[in-house]
Design a protein around this motif. Structure first.
Motif, PDB file in Angstrom:
ATOM      1  N   LYS A  31       0.807  -1.215   0.000  1.00  0.00           N
ATOM      2  CA  LYS A  31       0.000   0.000   0.000  1.00  0.00           C
ATOM      3  C   LYS A  31       0.847   1.274   0.000  1.00  0.00           C
ATOM      4  CE  LYS A  31      -3.270  -2.248   3.179  1.00  0.00           C
ATOM      5  NZ  LYS A  31      -3.934  -2.120   4.495  1.00  0.00           N
ATOM      6  N   SER A  54       2.005   2.501  -6.408  1.00  0.00           N
ATOM      7  CA  SER A  54       1.574   1.804  -7.620  1.00  0.00           C
ATOM      8  C   SER A  54       2.734   1.453  -8.536  1.00  0.00           C
ATOM      9  CB  SER A  54       0.585   2.681  -8.389  1.00  0.00           C
ATOM     10  OG  SER A  54       1.227   3.854  -8.843  1.00  0.00           O
ATOM     11  N   TYR A 105      -1.443   4.427  -0.038  1.00  0.00           N
ATOM     12  CA  TYR A 105      -2.041   4.840  -1.313  1.00  0.00           C
ATOM     13  C   TYR A 105      -1.813   6.327  -1.584  1.00  0.00           C
ATOM     14  CZ  TYR A 105      -4.422   0.396  -0.580  1.00  0.00           C
ATOM     15  OH  TYR A 105      -4.700  -0.914  -0.330  1.00  0.00           O
TER      16      TYR A 105
END
Length: 130
Positions: A31, A54, A105
């Motif tokens: 995350k 990501s 995130y």
């Protein structure tokens, strides 16, 4: 238990490459963005490179831009962050640390200061001889 373990450091000659690895144990690491910092003797720990959670965005210090590449490999609970270092210079000599960003995130671009990271590895020594 969250843990970061760096490896791959060593002694190389100027101009040679080296690849550092940071093994991040714990599924929660998927995350978070990750970063690399370094600290030379009698100097402050400084930002080197970072990658978003990501993997889509990367960030570099001006001093390493074009020579270093950060990447990440995720496989379930096993996450590994790499720092490929090319065209090494004596001024790259330092202890290199990987670190976990403190916000899950995270979609911003604030990766450059130590205060944005909450878990650190023990460091790996990189020495570049001239």
């Amino acid at each position: 238990q969250l843990q970061l373990v760096e490896s791959g450091g060593g002694l190389v000659q100027a101009g040679e490459p080296l690849r550092l690895s940071c093994a991040a144990s714990g599924r929660t690491f998927s995350k978070y963005g990750m970063g690399w910092f370094r600290q030379a003797p009698e100097k402050e720990r400084e930002f080197v490179a970072a990658i978003s959670w990501s993997g889509d965005s990367t960030y570099y210090a001006d001093s390493v831009k074009g020579r270093f590449t950060i990447s990440i490999s995720r496989d379930g609970a096993k996450n590994t962050v790499y720092l490929q270092m090319n065209s090494l210079k004596p001024e790259d000599t330092a202890v290199y640390y990987c670190a976990k960003h403190d916000e899950p995130y995270y979609s911003g671009s604030s990766y450059y200061t130590r205060e944005e990271y909450d878990y650190w590895g023990q460091g790996t020594q990189v020495t570049v001889s001239s």
